[in-house]
Design an enzyme around this catalytic site. Sequence first.
Site, PDB file in Angstrom:
ATOM      1  N   TYR A  40      12.271 -34.809 -21.384  1.00 62.87           N
ATOM      2  CA  TYR A  40      10.828 -34.585 -21.291  1.00 62.87           C
ATOM      3  C   TYR A  40      10.328 -34.801 -19.876  1.00 62.87           C
ATOM      4  O   TYR A  40      10.999 -35.434 -19.053  1.00 62.87           O
ATOM      5  CB  TYR A  40      10.059 -35.501 -22.256  1.00 62.87           C
ATOM      6  CG  TYR A  40      10.093 -36.963 -21.893  1.00 62.87           C
ATOM      7  CD1 TYR A  40       9.148 -37.511 -21.014  1.00 62.87           C
ATOM      8  CD2 TYR A  40      11.059 -37.815 -22.419  1.00 62.87           C
ATOM      9  CE1 TYR A  40       9.189 -38.848 -20.664  1.00 62.87           C
ATOM     10  CE2 TYR A  40      11.100 -39.148 -22.078  1.00 62.87           C
ATOM     11  CZ  TYR A  40      10.168 -39.672 -21.196  1.00 62.87           C
ATOM     12  OH  TYR A  40      10.201 -40.993 -20.837  1.00 62.87           O
TER      13      TYR A  40
ATOM     14  N   GLY B  30      -6.765 -10.353   7.408  1.00 66.43           N
ATOM     15  CA  GLY B  30      -6.363 -10.835   8.724  1.00 66.43           C
ATOM     16  C   GLY B  30      -5.572  -9.774   9.465  1.00 66.43           C
ATOM     17  O   GLY B  30      -5.454  -9.792  10.683  1.00 66.43           O
TER      18      GLY B  30
ATOM     19  N   CYS C 285       8.489 -39.658 -15.025  1.00 67.87           N
ATOM     20  CA  CYS C 285       7.089 -40.053 -15.163  1.00 67.87           C
ATOM     21  C   CYS C 285       6.383 -40.101 -13.817  1.00 67.87           C
ATOM     22  O   CYS C 285       5.245 -40.509 -13.718  1.00 67.87           O
ATOM     23  CB  CYS C 285       6.977 -41.386 -15.893  1.00 67.87           C
ATOM     24  SG  CYS C 285       7.782 -42.737 -15.023  1.00 67.87           S
TER      25      CYS C 285
ATOM     26  N   LYS D 133       0.838  -1.201   0.000  1.00 64.40           N
ATOM     27  CA  LYS D 133       0.000   0.000   0.000  1.00 64.40           C
ATOM     28  C   LYS D 133       0.874   1.253   0.000  1.00 64.40           C
ATOM     29  O   LYS D 133       0.639   2.186  -0.776  1.00 64.40           O
ATOM     30  CB  LYS D 133      -0.905  -0.022   1.233  1.00 64.40           C
ATOM     31  CG  LYS D 133      -2.168   0.777   1.079  1.00 64.40           C
ATOM     32  CD  LYS D 133      -3.067   0.607   2.311  1.00 64.40           C
ATOM     33  CE  LYS D 133      -3.801  -0.722   2.297  1.00 64.40           C
ATOM     34  NZ  LYS D 133      -4.464  -0.995   3.596  1.00 64.40           N
TER      35      LYS D 133
ATOM     36  N   ARG E 137      -3.483   2.982   8.355  1.00 63.18           N
ATOM     37  CA  ARG E 137      -3.741   1.820   7.492  1.00 63.18           C
ATOM     38  C   ARG E 137      -2.567   0.861   7.540  1.00 63.18           C
ATOM     39  O   ARG E 137      -1.429   1.270   7.423  1.00 63.18           O
ATOM     40  CB  ARG E 137      -3.937   2.296   6.046  1.00 63.18           C
ATOM     41  CG  ARG E 137      -4.685   3.593   5.913  1.00 63.18           C
ATOM     42  CD  ARG E 137      -4.627   4.165   4.510  1.00 63.18           C
ATOM     43  NE  ARG E 137      -5.273   3.311   3.521  1.00 63.18           N
ATOM     44  CZ  ARG E 137      -5.281   3.577   2.218  1.00 63.18           C
ATOM     45  NH1 ARG E 137      -4.643   4.650   1.748  1.00 63.18           N
ATOM     46  NH2 ARG E 137      -5.887   2.765   1.381  1.00 63.18           N
TER      47      ARG E 137
ATOM     48  N   ASN F 221       7.903 -41.305  -7.989  1.00 59.40           N
ATOM     49  CA  ASN F 221       7.011 -41.685  -6.885  1.00 59.40           C
ATOM     50  C   ASN F 221       7.690 -42.761  -6.039  1.00 59.40           C
ATOM     51  O   ASN F 221       7.853 -42.604  -4.829  1.00 59.40           O
ATOM     52  CB  ASN F 221       5.684 -42.232  -7.402  1.00 59.40           C
ATOM     53  CG  ASN F 221       4.854 -41.174  -8.106  1.00 59.40           C
ATOM     54  OD1 ASN F 221       5.205 -40.002  -8.090  1.00 59.40           O
ATOM     55  ND2 ASN F 221       3.776 -41.587  -8.733  1.00 59.40           N
TER      56      ASN F 221
ATOM     57  N   ARG G 239      -3.007  -1.313  -6.630  1.00 58.02           N
ATOM     58  CA  ARG G 239      -2.211  -2.533  -6.532  1.00 58.02           C
ATOM     59  C   ARG G 239      -2.572  -3.410  -7.716  1.00 58.02           C
ATOM     60  O   ARG G 239      -3.607  -3.197  -8.352  1.00 58.02           O
ATOM     61  CB  ARG G 239      -2.495  -3.275  -5.224  1.00 58.02           C
ATOM     62  CG  ARG G 239      -3.950  -3.697  -5.104  1.00 58.02           C
ATOM     63  CD  ARG G 239      -4.249  -4.327  -3.762  1.00 58.02           C
ATOM     64  NE  ARG G 239      -5.678  -4.232  -3.494  1.00 58.02           N
ATOM     65  CZ  ARG G 239      -6.246  -4.525  -2.326  1.00 58.02           C
ATOM     66  NH1 ARG G 239      -5.501  -4.902  -1.327  1.00 58.02           N
ATOM     67  NH2 ARG G 239      -7.539  -4.419  -2.176  1.00 58.02           N
TER      68      ARG G 239
ATOM     69  N   MET H  22      -4.807  -5.789  10.720  1.00 60.12           N
ATOM     70  CA  MET H  22      -5.691  -4.803  11.317  1.00 60.12           C
ATOM     71  C   MET H  22      -6.454  -4.024  10.253  1.00 60.12           C
ATOM     72  O   MET H  22      -5.909  -3.656   9.227  1.00 60.12           O
ATOM     73  CB  MET H  22      -4.900  -3.803  12.143  1.00 60.12           C
ATOM     74  CG  MET H  22      -5.828  -2.907  12.963  1.00 60.12           C
ATOM     75  SD  MET H  22      -5.063  -1.393  13.500  1.00 60.12           S
ATOM     76  CE  MET H  22      -5.276  -0.384  12.056  1.00 60.12           C
TER      77      MET H  22
ATOM     78  N   SER I 288      13.605 -43.501 -17.486  1.00 57.74           N
ATOM     79  CA  SER I 288      12.503 -42.654 -17.066  1.00 57.74           C
ATOM     80  C   SER I 288      12.505 -42.670 -15.544  1.00 57.74           C
ATOM     81  O   SER I 288      12.464 -43.733 -14.930  1.00 57.74           O
ATOM     82  CB  SER I 288      11.189 -43.189 -17.619  1.00 57.74           C
ATOM     83  OG  SER I 288      10.124 -42.416 -17.118  1.00 57.74           O
TER      84      SER I 288
ATOM     85  N   HIS J 255     -15.599  -9.106   0.454  1.00 59.00           N
ATOM     86  CA  HIS J 255     -14.563 -10.009   0.952  1.00 59.00           C
ATOM     87  C   HIS J 255     -14.670 -11.374   0.295  1.00 59.00           C
ATOM     88  O   HIS J 255     -13.699 -11.922  -0.226  1.00 59.00           O
ATOM     89  CB  HIS J 255     -14.689 -10.129   2.477  1.00 59.00           C
ATOM     90  CG  HIS J 255     -13.684 -11.056   3.090  1.00 59.00           C
ATOM     91  ND1 HIS J 255     -13.970 -12.375   3.361  1.00 59.00           N
ATOM     92  CD2 HIS J 255     -12.389 -10.870   3.427  1.00 59.00           C
ATOM     93  CE1 HIS J 255     -12.894 -12.945   3.875  1.00 59.00           C
ATOM     94  NE2 HIS J 255     -11.932 -12.059   3.930  1.00 59.00           N
TER      95      HIS J 255
HETATM   96  P1  ADP Z   1      -7.718  -2.373   3.106  1.00 58.47           P
HETATM   97  O1  ADP Z   1      -6.331  -2.836   3.234  1.00 58.47           O
HETATM   98  O2  ADP Z   1      -8.707  -3.208   3.794  1.00 58.47           O
HETATM   99  O3  ADP Z   1      -8.069  -2.074   1.674  1.00 58.47           O
HETATM  100  P2  ADP Z   1      -7.460   0.484   3.446  1.00 58.47           P
HETATM  101  O4  ADP Z   1      -6.360   0.996   4.265  1.00 58.47           O
HETATM  102  O5  ADP Z   1      -7.275   0.558   1.992  1.00 58.47           O
HETATM  103  O6  ADP Z   1      -7.788  -0.982   3.906  1.00 58.47           O
HETATM  104  O7  ADP Z   1      -8.708   1.321   3.894  1.00 58.47           O
HETATM  105  C1  ADP Z   1     -10.017   0.920   4.017  1.00 58.47           C
HETATM  106  C2  ADP Z   1     -10.929   1.927   3.390  1.00 58.47           C
HETATM  107  O8  ADP Z   1     -10.704   3.225   3.915  1.00 58.47           O
HETATM  108  C3  ADP Z   1     -10.740   2.047   1.916  1.00 58.47           C
HETATM  109  O9  ADP Z   1     -11.982   2.148   1.298  1.00 58.47           O
HETATM  110  C4  ADP Z   1      -9.938   3.278   1.745  1.00 58.47           C
HETATM  111  O10 ADP Z   1     -10.156   3.853   0.510  1.00 58.47           O
HETATM  112  C5  ADP Z   1     -10.451   4.150   2.884  1.00 58.47           C
HETATM  113  N1  ADP Z   1      -9.435   5.095   3.323  1.00 58.47           N
HETATM  114  C6  ADP Z   1      -8.214   4.821   3.793  1.00 58.47           C
HETATM  115  N2  ADP Z   1      -7.518   5.937   4.055  1.00 58.47           N
HETATM  116  C7  ADP Z   1      -8.336   6.974   3.760  1.00 58.47           C
HETATM  117  C8  ADP Z   1      -8.192   8.374   3.799  1.00 58.47           C
HETATM  118  N3  ADP Z   1      -7.053   8.950   4.183  1.00 58.47           N
HETATM  119  N4  ADP Z   1      -9.235   9.136   3.414  1.00 58.47           N
HETATM  120  C9  ADP Z   1     -10.379   8.550   3.002  1.00 58.47           C
HETATM  121  N5  ADP Z   1     -10.582   7.245   2.938  1.00 58.47           N
HETATM  122  C10 ADP Z   1      -9.572   6.432   3.308  1.00 58.47           C
HETATM  123 MG    MG Z   2      -7.767  -0.745   0.535  1.00 56.08          MG
END
Ligand code: ADP
Ligand code: MG
Length: 892
Positions: A863, A105, A843, A26, A96, A780, A351, A107, A776, A467
């Site tokens: 092969y 998984g 094989c 990110k 974030r 296994n 990403r 935060m 060959s 999700h």
């Molecule tokens: P995830 O890894 O679950 O995608 P994110 O960090 O991307 O988590 O954030 C979750 C949501 O919060 C996303 O929809 C993201 O666009 C929004 N978000 C994160 N940071 C900001 C910010 N600075 N302003 C507005 N929205 C945000």
């Molecule tokens: Mg995100």
Amino acid sequence: MTKWVYRFGDGAAEGHAEMKDLLGGKGAGLAEMSNLGLPVPPGFTITTEVCTYYYARGKSYPAELRKQVGEALAEIEHSCGARFGDPENPLLVSVRSGARVSMPGMMDTVLNLGLNDRVVEGLARQSGDERFAYDSYRRFIQMYGQVVLGIENHFEELLENHKLDKGVSLDTDLSADDWRTLVAGFKDLVAQELGRPFPEEPQEQLWGAIGAVFGSWMNPRAVTYRRLHDIPADWGTAVNVQAMVFGNMGADCATGVAFTRNPSTGADEFYGEYLVNAQGEDVVAGIRTPQHLTIAGKEANKSALPAMEEVMPRVFDELCQVRRVLEDHYRDMQDIEFTVQRGKLWMLQTRSGKRTAQAALKIAVSLVEEDVITREEAIRRIEPASLDQLLHPTLDPKAKTVVLVRGLPASPGAASGEIVFTAEEAESRASRGEAVILVRIETSPEDIHGMHAAKGILTTRGGMTSHAAVVARGMGRPCVAGAGDLRVDYAARTIAARNTVLSAGETITINGSTGEVMVGAVPTIQPGLSRDFATLMEWADAIREMKVRANAETAVDARMARRFGAEGIGLSRTEHMFFQADRIDAMRRVIMAEDETGRRAGLAELLPMQRKDFAEIFRIMKGFPVTIRLLDPPLHEFLPKTEAEFGEMARLTGKDVSATRQRALALHEVNPMLGHRGCRLGITYPEIYEMQAAAIFEAAVLVTKETGEAVEPEIMVPLIATKKEFDILKAIIDRVGSEVMERAGVTLPYLVGTMIELPRAALRAGEIAETAEFFSFGTNDLTQTVFGLSRDDAARFAGAYQRLGIFEHDPFVTLDIAGVGELVRIAAERGRTTRPGLKLGICGEHGGDPASIGFCQAVGLDYVSCSPYRVPIARLAAAQAVLAGEGGDASV
Ligand code: ADP
Ligand code: MG
Ligand code: MG
């Protein structure tokens, strides 16, 4: 001094896309977008090295961190013209998490951090929108309460109750006063659960959230995810702190997610969802039904809600430009997040987008055709194992189906299974070999293990970016999401739609390509292969050096193998032909015969049948080599097991029951992987191999005359330990061969070689190659004999061994290079020293495993041979192995 903090925003950044290891995915994406001049709210990334430091030093931070964070925060303040914690002119931030690879998984993000009872008033004054200020505040308390303070989510209950009291159904129907009341309720809840008040001090909030991100790296969900995906624990996560932009400030605000191409099909169409007047994850949380970005998307999905293209055409245009900039720059499909604040577009994430195998192929091929990437890059980008998804059966369109309900086609493919409602149930039943469909209102990261275990996933809430949808696509599981007309009752363990009610344990079929959910199991058919598939395979074939053959003994398998591009057969197991109903009796008469004459009589019955089998395979494989292995398993495998069967067999062979039972007892092998089997049967009962050799040569003569194309049989003697064994049997085969050819008046090319599947044979390969014309590798049995472990044994505890790090991986799936591989390498070298140009193949099942194929290339095999379904995987993996070698990064 170590740099722990990297800034981004305002058209520049200290990091860039290549710094994922340090900044996380990110953080690297935010930096790169800033460098590209895209509108990114300013912020900074605390590096993954801080996470590593944190765990190495008893959960403490480097001394300079606070100062560096303070400076970076001051710079955001400067750039935004606002101050963190200042009620007059407040700056709010998001915190974030972001590991190198996206990782459910971890935060969850905390938005609107920096609010408290005083600051919220300032925000209300400054924005002129009290409702917005209090909506933001309650969101903050809720997120912070859950993810940082670990308070169970009773917030939603308070909210739902309040809405019921007010008689409204949407969050957007609530007023500023409603939110103010709720904020008070939320704070009371926190105080009750926590035993102390909600932290009002912004700095405390900030460090609390940063600590929670690092803490979440070791939480059980994250640990499970890393285990499933082979992600090392020492990678660590980064933390991103970023100025907030607000999608929830009114009708000219929005938040959304998009893929730069269709992630299901790979089509070059902008594909995304958004919500007006919403924040953060509202789009994916299923609270309100998301709207489509494009008019085309809206129409394709028969949505009644207006598209962004219609509602905010100017912002939409800008977003389309961003889409182009990002694709051109990353040269790949991107998954993006954005927010619109009062008509201004802000980019929040980019990403590489998760995609189905079908989409991956289409995108890779399209990008080559658009001159964006090379053929080699396209080949490198496709995960060979993912092709599996395309080769597997799809629902028979002619089958009669009862459609229960329709949802979104969230992840393609079809699956049938019994209904289960929890991840635990899915996992435990799947471990007993049962096919299950996991049915949830929506899924969360806790469900990942159950989603993995299930054949398919069905949810009633959430869109294409929920999700469930995202994770299912990543795993290659079929998924139908957002089937809103289906009612799920967890307590009663039922699902209901229209007038049908189904209970846990009943079978349903989902079609993730159409969104249909059907009652019962629906029959399947072989899928057609796309043009993109053929194109990519062609490119791979042009690059690879090893041939790819199939292991096949039936006509059906041989045809399938040809269809998938096999260039011959690397292993045809003749014994399978003896198990068929009309043959096993003759085989049993051979086994029960008193003497050679008796055995020859039984074998004479089998000869025409074997000849016919071989002839059929030769016809299908005409022009290609076919390796036929002579009889291999211990004879007791052909004998009955129950008393009733003994009686029947006694009748058929004209012996009495006790003699039959005695013979079975005498032939019984304690450990059938060793013992009286393979070439040892050929040595003790030469007439068996004689018959088989005759059948092979006669079939070859027949088909050669018939088609005018020479058939090239490769006759393979199994389980050789000594050269002498091989020589005795080769003499018999050669003799039979010349007899047959003389009778027919033709000469055919053929080879007699051996399987290398015992350590002694591998070590003595130099002398065995004096007479053996090909090897060959039967990896296994070689793995079994090297480890002293059968495949079934391994299945029982390989998991535990892997967890303890004794096995890096299951050696029956991925070749054990250090032991088995070493023997292969030795045998290949010694064999070729004696006989330059000795034909070498593999094989064992490893012939279809991409990692093992890399090794085969490095050792110089001619092969690989694998099951028909894996032939395309092997073709691609063999090409990748060549590219890896050229790049000098061969992993062997
Ligand atoms: P995830 O890894 O679950 O995608 P994110 O960090 O991307 O988590 O954030 C979750 C949501 O919060 C996303 O929809 C993201 O666009 C929004 N978000 C994160 N940071 C900001 C910010 N600075 N302003 C507005 N929205 C945000
Ligand atoms: Mg995100
Ligand atoms: Mg999330």
